[in-house]
Structures are given as structure tokens and as C-alpha cells.
Motif scaffolding. Sequence first.
Motif, mmCIF file in Angstrom:
data_model
loop_
_atom_site.group_PDB
_atom_site.id
_atom_site.type_symbol
_atom_site.label_atom_id
_atom_site.label_comp_id
_atom_site.label_asym_id
_atom_site.label_seq_id
_atom_site.Cartn_x
_atom_site.Cartn_y
_atom_site.Cartn_z
ATOM 1 N N UNK A 9 0.825 -1.206 0.000
ATOM 2 C CA UNK A 9 0.000 0.000 0.000
ATOM 3 C C UNK A 9 0.861 1.259 0.000
ATOM 4 N N UNK A 10 1.983 1.223 0.719
ATOM 5 C CA UNK A 10 2.848 2.395 0.791
ATOM 6 C C UNK A 10 3.435 2.752 -0.564
ATOM 7 N N UNK A 11 3.757 1.731 -1.374
ATOM 8 C CA UNK A 11 4.429 1.989 -2.646
ATOM 9 C C UNK A 11 3.464 2.066 -3.824
ATOM 10 N N UNK A 12 2.251 1.489 -3.702
ATOM 11 C CA UNK A 12 1.338 1.448 -4.846
ATOM 12 C C UNK A 12 -0.100 1.819 -4.501
ATOM 13 N N UNK A 13 -0.386 2.133 -3.237
ATOM 14 C CA UNK A 13 -1.742 2.447 -2.815
ATOM 15 C C UNK A 13 -2.060 3.922 -2.893
ATOM 16 N N UNK A 14 -3.117 4.345 -2.219
ATOM 17 C CA UNK A 14 -3.533 5.753 -2.256
ATOM 18 C C UNK A 14 -2.407 6.687 -1.815
ATOM 19 N N UNK A 15 -2.204 7.758 -2.561
ATOM 20 C CA UNK A 15 -1.181 8.732 -2.230
ATOM 21 C C UNK A 15 0.220 8.378 -2.665
ATOM 22 N N UNK A 16 0.421 7.196 -3.239
ATOM 23 C CA UNK A 16 1.770 6.768 -3.630
ATOM 24 C C UNK A 16 2.214 7.334 -4.969
ATOM 25 N N UNK A 17 1.269 7.854 -5.736
ATOM 26 C CA UNK A 17 1.536 8.346 -7.094
ATOM 27 C C UNK A 17 2.104 7.250 -7.994
ATOM 28 N N UNK A 18 1.627 6.053 -7.781
ATOM 29 C CA UNK A 18 2.051 4.921 -8.604
ATOM 30 C C UNK A 18 1.660 5.145 -10.058
ATOM 31 N N UNK A 19 2.582 4.895 -11.006
ATOM 32 C CA UNK A 19 2.245 5.014 -12.424
ATOM 33 C C UNK A 19 1.724 3.718 -13.031
ATOM 34 N N UNK A 20 1.614 2.661 -12.226
ATOM 35 C CA UNK A 20 1.269 1.344 -12.765
ATOM 36 C C UNK A 20 -0.227 1.245 -13.083
ATOM 37 N N UNK A 21 -0.540 0.515 -14.144
ATOM 38 C CA UNK A 21 -1.938 0.248 -14.474
ATOM 39 C C UNK A 21 -2.522 -0.812 -13.552
ATOM 40 N N UNK A 22 -1.714 -1.831 -13.236
ATOM 41 C CA UNK A 22 -2.183 -2.934 -12.395
ATOM 42 C C UNK A 22 -1.053 -3.386 -11.472
ATOM 43 N N UNK A 23 -1.356 -3.519 -10.211
ATOM 44 C CA UNK A 23 -0.472 -4.191 -9.257
ATOM 45 C C UNK A 23 -1.329 -5.278 -8.612
ATOM 46 N N UNK A 24 -1.007 -6.518 -8.915
ATOM 47 C CA UNK A 24 -1.915 -7.628 -8.608
ATOM 48 C C UNK A 24 -1.242 -8.690 -7.751
ATOM 49 N N UNK A 25 -2.019 -9.261 -6.839
ATOM 50 C CA UNK A 25 -1.601 -10.442 -6.093
ATOM 51 C C UNK A 25 -2.609 -11.545 -6.371
ATOM 52 N N UNK A 26 -2.123 -12.684 -6.866
ATOM 53 C CA UNK A 26 -2.977 -13.852 -7.102
ATOM 54 C C UNK A 26 -2.662 -14.922 -6.059
ATOM 55 N N UNK A 27 -3.688 -15.479 -5.491
ATOM 56 C CA UNK A 27 -3.498 -16.580 -4.553
ATOM 57 C C UNK A 27 -3.227 -17.869 -5.322
ATOM 58 N N UNK A 28 -2.236 -18.628 -4.890
ATOM 59 C CA UNK A 28 -1.930 -19.931 -5.469
ATOM 60 C C UNK A 28 -2.445 -21.018 -4.521
ATOM 61 N N UNK A 29 -1.783 -22.151 -4.466
ATOM 62 C CA UNK A 29 -2.236 -23.242 -3.619
ATOM 63 C C UNK A 29 -3.324 -24.055 -4.289
ATOM 64 N N UNK A 30 -3.983 -24.892 -3.513
ATOM 65 C CA UNK A 30 -5.000 -25.771 -4.079
ATOM 66 C C UNK A 30 -4.399 -26.693 -5.116
ATOM 67 N N UNK A 31 -5.116 -26.872 -6.222
ATOM 68 C CA UNK A 31 -4.659 -27.773 -7.276
ATOM 69 C C UNK A 31 -3.372 -27.285 -7.942
ATOM 70 N N UNK A 32 -3.083 -25.978 -7.871
ATOM 71 C CA UNK A 32 -1.840 -25.465 -8.449
ATOM 72 C C UNK A 32 -0.624 -26.087 -7.770
ATOM 73 N N UNK A 33 -0.755 -26.396 -6.484
ATOM 74 C CA UNK A 33 0.377 -26.906 -5.728
ATOM 75 C C UNK A 33 0.676 -28.372 -5.930
ATOM 76 N N UNK A 34 -0.152 -29.071 -6.711
ATOM 77 C CA UNK A 34 0.052 -30.512 -6.909
ATOM 78 C C UNK A 34 0.625 -30.783 -8.291
ATOM 79 N N UNK A 35 1.826 -31.323 -8.332
ATOM 80 C CA UNK A 35 2.461 -31.675 -9.598
ATOM 81 C C UNK A 35 1.828 -32.948 -10.143
ATOM 82 N N UNK A 36 1.588 -33.035 -11.453
ATOM 83 C CA UNK A 36 1.039 -34.263 -12.025
ATOM 84 C C UNK A 36 1.919 -35.471 -11.727
#
Length: 474
Positions: A349-376
Motif C-alpha cells: 500500500x505504501x508503494x502502490x496504494x492511495x497517495x503513492x503516485x504509482x504510475x502502474x496500471x495494475x499491481x496484482x496479487x494472485x493466490x496460489x495453492x490448491x490444485x496449483x500446488x500438486x504436480x502431475x
Amino acid sequence: MTSTTPPTTTDPNPASTLTAAALADLRAALPGAVVVPDDERWAALATPWNLAVASRPAAVVDARSADDVVAAVRAAHRHGLRVAVRSTGHGAVEGLDGALLVHTGRLDECVVHPDGWARAGAGVRWQQVLEAAAPHGLVGAAGSSPHVGVVGYTTGGGLGPLARSVGLASDLVRAFEVVTGDGVLRRATRFEHPDLFWALRGGKGAAGIVTAVEMDLVPLGRFLGGALWFDGADAAAVLHTWRTWSADLPEAATTSVALVQLPPMPGVPEPLAGRLTVSVRFVWTGDPADGEQRLAPMRGAAAPLIDGVRLLTGPELGSVHADPVDPLPAAETSDLLRELPAEAVDALLAVAGPGSRSPQAIVEIRQLGGAVGRRPEEGDAVDHRDAAYTLNVIGMLVPPVADLVGPHGEAVRSALAPWTTGGLLPNFAAAPGEQRLARAYDDGTRARLSAVADRYDPDAVLRDGLAPVRTRRL
């Protein structure tokens, strides 16, 4: 399928210069398919989706069949040319100067079998598969943008809005048809060329140009999904709620959260245009009523500007992330996080949230785990399955922020560095080089990919931004 007799390599030239003789040979082998810079087709074929990526191939082969790909690779052998491949250009990388670019966009076979699987040519986009599968109550493991090509996305693993429930797209592959670097069209499965099958599930273009893929689909007709959009002023409340809420979600849920700045332009809803907003993406593959209950804490985190979570069908999957469709000049960085404590959210939030003047279009966090964590069971080339989240930063290289995007992206990475693993997933942050390879694959996987490439591309004809860097044996 074409002959499986490897061609004879003659007079290889590491300079990869398109001589008049080489051009004449290509045109003789591929009538009408060879495109050079003065051809009216050049811009459409040579320009990638990401307009910020420099792309200066020596010529483009507008392939119309797998046999055309074979002919192009064999001609490259004869004249010492490097070969690169592209379809939609979403995963384009730099460093293709002087290469022979094989464009697979015309390989558009798309067949969905009602009993639960599909075959897609290298020119097929995920939206085509989703639309063909929906009448049968099926859905594919598409990405956040269904306008991305099926093959390029899948060979890089493929992390989409259903991933925690169904796994990566590469986990669902039954077979690849691939022209390997020695100029042979092969079929790779668990039982036929299993080493090649292993490498193509996560290893991108390490040893071949995929011309078609066969994959399982998922029985899922209608499902709960979409996005909640909040005012940027509520970013702290939303992100901290999302952090604790998502930690307890079962595998039926796949979610991400993003700080988004959309320009005021046609297609952007008025409440979201020209301001910082927060998007909570959510897909639930279980009973919709249970999903509504699970989502309630996020709906209560703040007053949504837009509540777009509803029952969806497969062809509507792209509405969850609402990624841009038209080509753009973009810069992207990516990291993996081992955890997301409250301190990490505060740092973001400090670097990309309100008041940070971030120039980025998207700063995203995706949750992993679940089936992603299991190798075939049979293994694959996708590493870092034990990571908890991805961090993705995307900025548009347009005035007045173009010069600010890169340095700020590194500042975001630095702020989250205490919680990053050092790795990344193959499809994120398109850039070539050994450093990227070291982040995408561990030492054992890189060594095994290199061994597979040595076997199927012994003269290092292929040039892919994620392929292990190898020296031609002349």
C-alpha cells in the motif's frame, strides 16, 4: 503427419543471415507463405501484441499447416538460420533480430469432444475453445485473458481464474503435436516421447514448435464468478480483509486482488475511469449458494463501486479479470511470494496504494495453492508450485508515465522483497536471458530441459526466449 526422417544439416551459419539463396529456398519450399518487410502482411505478422517489444525478424513464415512448419525448420537447417515462433504475440520477447519467425496463427483447428476433451491448433485462442465447449457443459483451464493463444499459454503452465480448482492448463494436456528443432513432426504424450511431453508442459519452446494440443476439459456449466470493484480510498480495508479471508478459502475458490488505474476511455465504466480502484476477482466452482456465503466478508469490507459477481458460463470467463484485448505497449514484472503477512500488505500500500503516485496500471496479487500446488503424477517442467502468491506489476509505456513505470516497478519489487521467493512462473514478465531462466526453473529442471533440447534440437536451431541458452554445435 509428415515423415519422421530427420533432415541432413548442411553448411550451418551461426550468423543467421537471410541470404538471397536462403530466401529463394524458403519461397520454393513454402510458396506464398514467406513474408518480408516490404510485404503488406508484414506488420500484422511481425508485430507482437505487446507493442513495447522490439521485433525485427529477417522474415516471417505464415504457416498454414504443420508441414509448413516442418519445411521452415528444415530450410533454416540448410541455411544456418535461427527459428522463433509466434501466434498471438502475447508472450513475445526481444532478441529475435535476424531470426526466421514462424507464425502459427493460421493453424486454427478447434474441435471439442462432448465426452470431455478438445484439440486446438497453435493459432486457436482460448475464447474459441470456451465457446465451443459451453454447449456441452464444459470449460477449459483458460487464462485471465481468453484472447491469449491456447498453445503458448499452456506450454508455460497456464495460471487462470479456475486454477486452484482445476490446476494449471498444462496439467490437463493429453498430447502435443510438435515440430522439434531437428525438423521432425512428433506426437508427445505420457507414453510417446515422454521426455518431450515433460518439457512442453512448462518449458515453453525448449525443443519444438507446438502445432496442436489435446487437453481435458472440465465439466462445469454455470459457476459463480466476477469481480468486486472498490474505491482506492478503501484499499487498506479491502487488501487486509482479502489477506485474511483468502487464507481460509477451499479449493473451490480462486481469487486475486489488484490495485488498478484505468484511463477514461471507451469501454471503461465511469465509476472506474481515471482513478485508483481495487478489484477483487473471485471464481467459485462449487454450489453457487455456498460461494455467495464465502464472498460475504469481501462484500462487507467496504461499499463496492461495482458488484460484478454473478453466475457465469465459460465464454464469460474473461469478465472476471477484464484484461485488455487490444495491443498495448506494456512493461511487466513478476515475483512469487512465500507468504502475505499484514506487513507485506502495508508495504504494498505504501508503494502502490492511495497517495503513492504509482504510475502502474495494475499491481496484482494472485493466490496460489490448491490444485496449483500438486504436480502431475508423471511430472512436468513447472517449478515453484509451493509458492503462496504471485505478485504482478503492469505499466503502460505511454506519456506521461512511460519513464516512471520501470523504476517504480522495481520499487514495488523491492518493497515486497522480504516475502518473495526469488522465483517466477514461466508465462509472467516476458523477457529473455539467463537470469529469467534461473528464476523460472530450478537447477535440475534447467539441466533436464537443456538435455531434452540437445536431443531434439541438436544444432540449436530454435530460438525461444525461455529456451535454455545453448551453443550451436557446428
